[in-house]
Design a protein around this motif. Structure first.
Motif, PDB file in Angstrom:
ATOM      1  N   VAL A  90       0.836  -1.208   0.000  1.00 16.80           N
ATOM      2  CA  VAL A  90       0.000   0.000   0.000  1.00 16.80           C
ATOM      3  C   VAL A  90       0.866   1.252   0.000  1.00 16.80           C
ATOM      4  O   VAL A  90       0.571   2.230  -0.701  1.00 16.80           O
ATOM      5  N   LEU A  93       2.101   1.748  -3.500  1.00 15.82           N
ATOM      6  CA  LEU A  93       1.038   2.257  -4.377  1.00 15.82           C
ATOM      7  C   LEU A  93       0.748   3.736  -4.129  1.00 15.82           C
ATOM      8  O   LEU A  93       0.246   4.429  -5.014  1.00 15.82           O
ATOM      9  N   SER A  94       1.068   4.223  -2.942  1.00 19.44           N
ATOM     10  CA  SER A  94       0.739   5.601  -2.572  1.00 19.44           C
ATOM     11  C   SER A  94       1.829   6.606  -2.931  1.00 19.44           C
ATOM     12  O   SER A  94       1.599   7.813  -2.843  1.00 19.44           O
ATOM     13  N   PRO A 235      -5.340   3.631  -3.664  1.00 21.29           N
ATOM     14  CA  PRO A 235      -4.489   2.988  -2.639  1.00 21.29           C
ATOM     15  C   PRO A 235      -5.204   2.830  -1.304  1.00 21.29           C
ATOM     16  O   PRO A 235      -4.999   1.831  -0.599  1.00 21.29           O
ATOM     17  N   ALA A 340      -3.716  -2.763  -7.468  1.00 19.97           N
ATOM     18  CA  ALA A 340      -2.531  -2.161  -8.067  1.00 19.97           C
ATOM     19  C   ALA A 340      -2.741  -1.910  -9.558  1.00 19.97           C
ATOM     20  O   ALA A 340      -2.280  -0.884 -10.097  1.00 19.97           O
ATOM     21  N   CYS A 343      -4.731   1.176  -9.724  1.00 17.00           N
ATOM     22  CA  CYS A 343      -3.877   2.335  -9.431  1.00 17.00           C
ATOM     23  C   CYS A 343      -2.995   2.687 -10.628  1.00 17.00           C
ATOM     24  O   CYS A 343      -2.649   3.859 -10.827  1.00 17.00           O
ATOM     25  N   ALA A 440       2.973   1.644  -9.684  1.00 19.52           N
ATOM     26  CA  ALA A 440       1.824   0.777  -9.411  1.00 19.52           C
ATOM     27  C   ALA A 440       1.792  -0.395 -10.384  1.00 19.52           C
ATOM     28  O   ALA A 440       1.414  -1.515 -10.008  1.00 19.52           O
TER      29      ALA A 440
END
Length: 471
Positions: A90, A93-94, A235, A340, A343, A440
């Motif tokens: 996470v 992804l952020s 995310p 993901a 994202c 991502a």
């Protein structure tokens, strides 16, 4: 209480996440905006250190810490590894969506606090600690849902908070009733409270169950899931459908295996009914969805139904624990992989907007196929082995009808996953890639490959997950 029982190193993974959250808050207060990424790096390092600490402590015997309030056993070890790995994914992804954001450091602190609360939920062996962990896993997540401060995010946070506050009151009420009925809050002593009033014990158990069902997103406490997942950033949606869910389901399993194993409360039948309702309602609702995040939200509700199957027979068959723990790990990897992919192409919001993906992003299309077919339960992905183990466990415990219903629901789920996959593998114009997130995209490839690897290594992994819970 002995000195050994009070050893803080027993909680080292949890302390690393909580300490990193405090350090990240202080660090973010002094760093300039262009260097807030240092808090994300701190978060990633804390997750790696916590996973290493969990692995080092794993070979030890099942025991408890702090006067029996916290369990150190295969359930806690697996939850530590799954949740720290999920938090790391996470955080990755952020990185791009939050780069340069004025509250970037606060975001990563909230993620760490949610992860720490979920970890304590999984290891709690006292209902008071369980209630505290519930709050720690919930309050930061409410803020994350509305972090963007836009209309959909605000609506998502409001719905999530209102239902969460209600469920929190229900859980605290249940905790109070259990203490009133038994005079104790420790799980082992709750199991021995045979003289407790049956009505009070049942009401208290239902209250605790209601709070944990909310955190896991199961029926009938699932109403927040589709709106919170659709309205929050991708995310955050990945976090909401993975971290609190894994912690709450592990807490439910521990309740069924320790204090409620010989209880007069009809725990297996109740959870089997909720499992059937969750998988059926989630799959039927997902059939109508065109928005990919809302589709994944209802998919998460249905997956809770499958995960509740081994929880329903906790303590009644030796197959339940390895099946549950393996399925939790498989679901976390595969679900995060699917998010993901979302994202990676945040502007592709509907199933039809993914048309032509295989021609323009073949590896991403392959990752999407692995993750979505994995969520169905297609071999050799990890979820397939998780479902197979869960079906075997409920059959062994005498709940064959539940396994048959789960198999039928699996067939139904194939239709709405194919509704997304079919356009992706149909020739056409490129999907909207204006805001493509390459990081991502790499995370999606990694999660999809890990799901396949976990599926291929199912035999040794399942053997490692066996072992009694802490007494």
């Amino acid at each position: 209480m002995t000195a050994t029982d009070e050893n803080p190193l027993d909680l080292l993974p949890e302390l690393l996440l909580a300490g990193a959250a405090v350090a990240g808050l202080l660090l973010g207060s002094w760093l300039p905006r262009r260097r807030q990424w240092a808090v994300a790096l701190l978060s990633a390092l804390a997750c790696l250190a916590a996973a290493v600490a969990a692995l080092v402590a794993a070979p030890g015997p099942a025991t408890t810490a702090f006067d029996g309030a916290y369990a150190l056993d295969p359930l806690t070890t697996t939850a530590r590894l799954v949740l720290t790995a999920a938090t790391l994914l996470v955080t990755t992804l952020s990185l791009r969506p939050l780069a340069g954001h004025p509250r970037e450091s606060e975001y990563h602190v909230l993620v760490l606090l949610t992860a720490a609360g979920s970890l304590v939920l999984a290891g709690a062996q006292d209902i008071l600690l369980l209630a505290a962990a519930y709050l720690l896993a919930s309050i930061p997540a409410y803020a994350l849902a509305g972090f963007a401060k836009d209309g959909p995010g605000t609506e998502a946070a409001l719905k999530y908070y209102v239902l969460g506050a209600l469920s929190g009151v229900v859980l605290l009420t249940g905790t109070t009733l259990l203490y009133a009925a038994t005079g104790t809050t420790a799980y082992p002593r709750l199991a021995l409270a045979e003289a407790a009033p049956a009505a009070l014990l049942t009401a208290g158990t239902l209250g605790v169950l209601g709070g944990l069902l909310f955190k896991s997103g199961a029926v009938p406490a699932h109403f927040w899931v589709p709106d919170a997942v659709q309205g929050s950033a991708p995310p955050v949606a990945a976090l909401l459908t993975t971290l609190p869910k894994a912690g709450a389901l592990t807490a439910l399993f521990r309740l069924g295996a320790v204090p409620l194993a010989g209880s007069t409360v009809p725990w297996p039948a109740l959870l089997a009914t909720l499992a059937a309702a969750s998988m059926t309602l989630g799959n039927l609702a997902a059939l109508l969805q065109r928005d990919v995040r809302r589709l994944l939200a209802y998919s998460a509700v249905s997956q809770v139904g499958y995960l509740l199957m081994p929880v329903a027979v906790a303590g009644r068959t030796a197959l339940a624990q390895p099946a549950f723990l393996y399925y939790v790990a498989a679901y976390a990897l595969t679900n995060l992989g699917a998010f993901a992919v979302v994202c990676a192409l945040p502007r592709a919001t509907t199933t039809d907007s993914w048309r032509g993906l295989v021609r323009h992003r073949p590896l991403l299309a392959l990752s999407l196929a692995v993750c979505l077919l994995g969520l169905v339960g297609t071999p050799p992905t990890a979820v397939f082995l998780g479902k197979l183990a869960a079906f075997t466990a409920v059959f062994d415990a005498g709940y064959g009808l539940l396994a048959v219903l789960a198999a039928a629901n699996t067939v139904v789920s194939l239709f709405y996953y194919l509704r997304w996959l079919a356009p992706a593998f149909t020739p056409g114009a490129a999907p909207p890639t204006g805001d493509e997130d390459r990081l991502a995209r790499g995370t999606a490839h990694t999660a999809a490959a890990a799901s396949l690897a976990l599926g291929l290594a199912a035999g040794p992994v399942l053997a490692l997950l066996d072992g009694p819970p802490a007494p």
